[in-house]
Design a protein around this motif. Structure first.
Motif, PDB file in Angstrom:
ATOM      1  N   ALA A  34      -4.740   4.910 -50.838  1.00 31.90           N
ATOM      2  CA  ALA A  34      -3.397   4.994 -51.399  1.00 31.90           C
ATOM      3  C   ALA A  34      -2.824   6.379 -51.114  1.00 31.90           C
ATOM      4  O   ALA A  34      -3.496   7.390 -51.288  1.00 31.90           O
ATOM      5  N   LYS A  35      -1.598   6.421 -50.658  1.00 29.71           N
ATOM      6  CA  LYS A  35      -0.938   7.698 -50.447  1.00 29.71           C
ATOM      7  C   LYS A  35      -0.277   8.132 -51.755  1.00 29.71           C
ATOM      8  O   LYS A  35       0.255   7.311 -52.497  1.00 29.71           O
ATOM      9  N   THR A  36      -0.321   9.420 -52.001  1.00 27.50           N
ATOM     10  CA  THR A  36       0.250   9.960 -53.232  1.00 27.50           C
ATOM     11  C   THR A  36       1.053  11.211 -52.936  1.00 27.50           C
ATOM     12  O   THR A  36       0.812  11.918 -51.956  1.00 27.50           O
ATOM     13  N   VAL A  37       1.992  11.482 -53.800  1.00 22.69           N
ATOM     14  CA  VAL A  37       2.760  12.723 -53.775  1.00 22.69           C
ATOM     15  C   VAL A  37       2.732  13.284 -55.186  1.00 22.69           C
ATOM     16  O   VAL A  37       3.114  12.608 -56.139  1.00 22.69           O
ATOM     17  N   LEU A  49       2.980  12.024 -60.429  1.00 24.11           N
ATOM     18  CA  LEU A  49       2.296  11.534 -59.237  1.00 24.11           C
ATOM     19  C   LEU A  49       2.947  10.225 -58.816  1.00 24.11           C
ATOM     20  O   LEU A  49       2.980   9.267 -59.583  1.00 24.11           O
ATOM     21  N   LEU A  50       3.503  10.200 -57.612  1.00 21.83           N
ATOM     22  CA  LEU A  50       4.065   8.991 -57.035  1.00 21.83           C
ATOM     23  C   LEU A  50       3.040   8.406 -56.080  1.00 21.83           C
ATOM     24  O   LEU A  50       2.469   9.132 -55.250  1.00 21.83           O
ATOM     25  N   LEU A  57       4.687   0.550 -55.604  1.00 28.17           N
ATOM     26  CA  LEU A  57       5.178   1.894 -55.875  1.00 28.17           C
ATOM     27  C   LEU A  57       5.133   2.156 -57.377  1.00 28.17           C
ATOM     28  O   LEU A  57       5.700   1.394 -58.168  1.00 28.17           O
ATOM     29  N   SER A  58       4.460   3.230 -57.759  1.00 29.89           N
ATOM     30  CA  SER A  58       4.338   3.556 -59.175  1.00 29.89           C
ATOM     31  C   SER A  58       4.308   5.069 -59.342  1.00 29.89           C
ATOM     32  O   SER A  58       4.093   5.817 -58.387  1.00 29.89           O
ATOM     33  N   TYR A  59       4.508   5.494 -60.576  1.00 30.48           N
ATOM     34  CA  TYR A  59       4.459   6.928 -60.877  1.00 30.48           C
ATOM     35  C   TYR A  59       3.718   7.133 -62.184  1.00 30.48           C
ATOM     36  O   TYR A  59       3.633   6.237 -63.030  1.00 30.48           O
ATOM     37  N   ARG A  60       3.168   8.339 -62.316  1.00 32.34           N
ATOM     38  CA  ARG A  60       2.447   8.715 -63.523  1.00 32.34           C
ATOM     39  C   ARG A  60       2.940  10.081 -63.971  1.00 32.34           C
ATOM     40  O   ARG A  60       3.451  10.867 -63.167  1.00 32.34           O
ATOM     41  N   PRO A  71       0.177   4.335 -64.762  1.00 29.96           N
ATOM     42  CA  PRO A  71       1.003   3.850 -63.644  1.00 29.96           C
ATOM     43  C   PRO A  71       2.168   2.980 -64.121  1.00 29.96           C
ATOM     44  O   PRO A  71       1.979   1.965 -64.791  1.00 29.96           O
ATOM     45  N   SER A  72       3.356   3.401 -63.747  1.00 26.49           N
ATOM     46  CA  SER A  72       4.595   2.775 -64.200  1.00 26.49           C
ATOM     47  C   SER A  72       5.419   2.391 -62.980  1.00 26.49           C
ATOM     48  O   SER A  72       5.527   3.165 -62.029  1.00 26.49           O
ATOM     49  N   PRO A  73       6.028   1.226 -62.990  1.00 24.01           N
ATOM     50  CA  PRO A  73       6.710   0.732 -61.783  1.00 24.01           C
ATOM     51  C   PRO A  73       8.022   1.455 -61.507  1.00 24.01           C
ATOM     52  O   PRO A  73       8.793   1.741 -62.421  1.00 24.01           O
ATOM     53  N   LEU A  74       8.258   1.727 -60.227  1.00 19.35           N
ATOM     54  CA  LEU A  74       9.542   2.234 -59.754  1.00 19.35           C
ATOM     55  C   LEU A  74      10.050   1.203 -58.754  1.00 19.35           C
ATOM     56  O   LEU A  74       9.490   1.055 -57.661  1.00 19.35           O
ATOM     57  N   ARG A  75      11.101   0.454 -59.117  1.00 17.94           N
ATOM     58  CA  ARG A  75      11.462  -0.741 -58.359  1.00 17.94           C
ATOM     59  C   ARG A  75      12.977  -0.919 -58.318  1.00 17.94           C
ATOM     60  O   ARG A  75      13.709  -0.386 -59.140  1.00 17.94           O
TER      61      ARG A  75
END
Length: 621
Positions: A34-37, A49-50, A57-60, A71-75
């Motif tokens: 998994a790629k992260t930013v 953290l994306l 696609l999720s963020y923390r 992890p929370s959805p970004l949609r």
């Protein structure tokens, strides 16, 4: 995805610090390759953290190494494509903000300091971007798409997954008019119920408020918790979506984090996530916070024959403004009387605000002509009421109205309005809006009473995202409906609004034993501290400073209690304290005292159910 279980561990072990992207095969995200930013706040304490884990696609979010959001959805669903699915992270650009601007509210200035990542993304052949912005007081995330003719926005199911098992939350049901009651619940009690934003929660020892920012041209969002506790967004006001030829900018999905309630009420993250104003508007001298008298709650529609009297009462109180509310258009000579009232008010040093129905402000040419007429008469502000259902058309209207009002140097109060999303940074002539169940609700002629604990919750929920036109403070015994005079007096200090429209009749203020404090209460403050003992749903206590004066206020909920207020926030020397405490026998009187205090002292405050306290502290001469 499952919830994090290591509450005390670092959230992002194995992630490459501030690296642009990295392989997170051993991170808590859990999926190989998994790629992260990762983005870290300027003070190094807040992290986001994306991730494109499994193409989702999720963020923390974490603070002090402790998880706030799992992890929370970004949609966003656009043209039949779910942009949060099958997503792949590409290149990343880094940026930052670092500025300071004048602020009308709990403090004198806002600091906009953040770290930003602009992340390129692709899904099913569609290229788009995500922005991740991390400040010392929280995180904003959003998606952006370039302009495309006929693009259709269909849905937005972004959300928040609080990193706590069935946390305490302070919530309001979904209400397009944003005048529902706030209550204290656990998240598990609310599964399947549509809720309004903002929502405040307790996660571990941290206070968290979730909402959205910068919503112009995009439908209002509500949230619904599922059985696992995930809060999923819904564009309820645009159930069929909409088409646009413009670039699509999703509103910021905002997570405010604070270590204590003082940090929470001092956040400016919602405002910071909006564009700055033009330099001329940022320093405009005609934008002046102030206090206002107002007749609607006291007597109903304004009477044509007594407008000079209302101006006189306003001048006697030392208030800057008088609002002529709904009903003036039914006068026999409405425009002539209004012009006469404005002339007389100006001669007395009072500015006039005017009420108008939003239906007169929809068509752009009519709106501009009417606003120009108001301005030419010398009117200084407009209270615009009854905006439409907050779909993408009406959210754009709020910005268009503010722009047109600014062109004629008119300040704005939105009523019956959608929640604030920080537009007042871009358009500082927006001094306030309603979007709160305030004193207009608790009024005998409507046979309505607010729950006792509502007033103790909204300072830590609704008021976190922007000022509110609560129209506080009535003293007529029949209108108290359980509240004490001290509770009512404290409302004027706690429910901040740069346009502070008082609900009570000026005659009752001028005759009240607290008239000296009523004349002194400001509309904005330089500093705000939440008093120990405050707890949403139980008690709200604030100390606010303006210049060298402190205003202390406590609103109590449904049970009697006592509170000791530590005065260590005061500076050195002796201070004169004028205090208004509950009377044990009656709601419509005070225990008024005057004495000298020092910063090593305290105030013992007995609070009756629905009681309160107000104090005014000045350096001793």
């Amino acid at each position: 995805m499952g919830r994090s279980t290591g509450r005390g561990s670092r959230l992002f072990p194995g992630v490459c610090g501030l690296a642009l992207t990295c392989i997170a095969g051993i991170t808590p995200i859990g999926a190989a390759q998994a790629k992260t930013v990762q983005v870290t706040s300027p003070d190094g304490k807040v992290q986001a953290l994306l991730a494109d884990d499994g193409g989702h696609l999720s963020y923390r979010v974490a603070i002090d190494g402790r998880p706030i959001l799992d992890p929370s959805p970004l949609r966003m669903r656009v043209d039949g494509i779910e942009l949060g699915d099958g997503a792949s992270i590409g290149a990343v650009r880094r940026d930052r903000t670092d500025s300071r601007y004048r602020f009308f509210g709990a403090k004198a200035a806002a600091i906009d300091r953040s770290t930003i990542a602009h992340v390129s993304l692709t899904t099913h052949g569609t290229t788009f971007e995500a922005d991740v912005r991390v400040a010392n007081d929280g995180v904003g995330v959003r998606l952006r798409l370039p302009a495309k003719a006929g693009r259709r926005i269909e849905a937005d199911h972004s959300g928040w997954t609080l990193a706590a098992a069935d946390p305490r939350v302070w919530v309001t049901p979904r209400d397009p008019g944003y005048e529902a009651i706030y209550e204290k619940k656990t998240l598990g009690e609310l599964a399947g119920e549509p809720l309004g934003l903002p929502l405040t929660a307790k996660v571990d020892r941290y206070w968290v408020t979730i909402s959205e920012a910068a919503t112009a041209g995009y439908g209002d969002m509500s949230i619904t918790p599922d059985a696992s506790g995930r809060l999923t967004g819904d564009l309820y006001a645009d159930p069929k979506g909409w088409r646009t030829d413009r670039a699509v900018v999703q509103p910021w999905r905002v997570t405010i984090v604070a270590r204590d309630l003082t940090g929470l009420v001092n956040t400016t993250l919602i405002q910071n996530l909006n564009p700055p104003p033009s330099p001329a508007l940022a320093a405009a001298p005609w934008i002046r916070p102030g206090r206002s008298s107002w007749q609607w709650l006291a007597i109903g529609a304004p009477l044509e024959a007594d407008q000079h009297q209302w101006v006189d009462w306003t001048r006697q109180l030392g208030y800057e403004y008088y609002l002529v509310d709904e009903g003036w258009a039914a006068w026999k000579r409405p425009w002539d009387t209004l012009a006469d009232t404005v002339r007389y008010a100006r001669s007395q040093g009072v500015g006039i605000w005017i009420w108008v129905d939003s239906k007169e402000m929809v068509e752009p040419a009519q709106r501009r002509a009417t606003l120009r007429r108001y301005a030419a008469m010398g009117i200084v502000g407009v209270k615009v009421d009854f905006p439409g259902h907050p779909d993408h058309v009406w959210t754009q209207w709020y910005e268009d109205f503010a722009r047109d009002a600014a062109a004629d140097r008119l300040m704005v109060d939105y009523h019956g309005a959608v929640k604030p999303t920080g537009t007042e940074r871009t358009w500082p002539n927006i001094l306030t809006r309603e979007a709160v169940r305030g004193h207009e609700w608790q009024i005998t002629r409507y046979k309505r009473v607010l729950p006792a604990d509502h007033d103790t919750i909204i300072p830590f929920t609704r008021y976190i995202v922007g000022p509110g036109d609560y129209t506080p403070t009535v003293f007529e015994p029949e209108e108290l409906q359980g509240n004490s005079w001290s509770h009512e007096l404290a409302q004027a200090i706690i429910f901040t609004s740069p346009y502070l429209s008082f609900g009570g009749h000026p005659r009752t203020y001028l005759a009240n034993p607290a008239v000296d404090l009523l004349k002194a209460v400001p509309a904005v403050y330089d500093e705000t501290i939440v008093l120990p003992g405050s707890d949403p749903g139980t008690l709200a206590g604030f100390a606010r400073r303006r210049g060298r004066q402190w205003f202390v206020a406590v609103i109590n909920g449904s049970s009697a209690r006592s509170l000791t207020i530590d005065l260590r926030f005061l500076g050195k020397g002796d201070w004169s304290l004028l205090s208004f405490a509950d009377d044990a026998a009656r709601t419509d009187t005070y225990d008024r005292t005057e004495r000298m205090v020092r910063s090593n002292g305290s105030i013992k405050v007995p609070l009756r159910a629905q009681g309160g306290f107000a104090g005014w502290l000045r350096p001793a001469r």
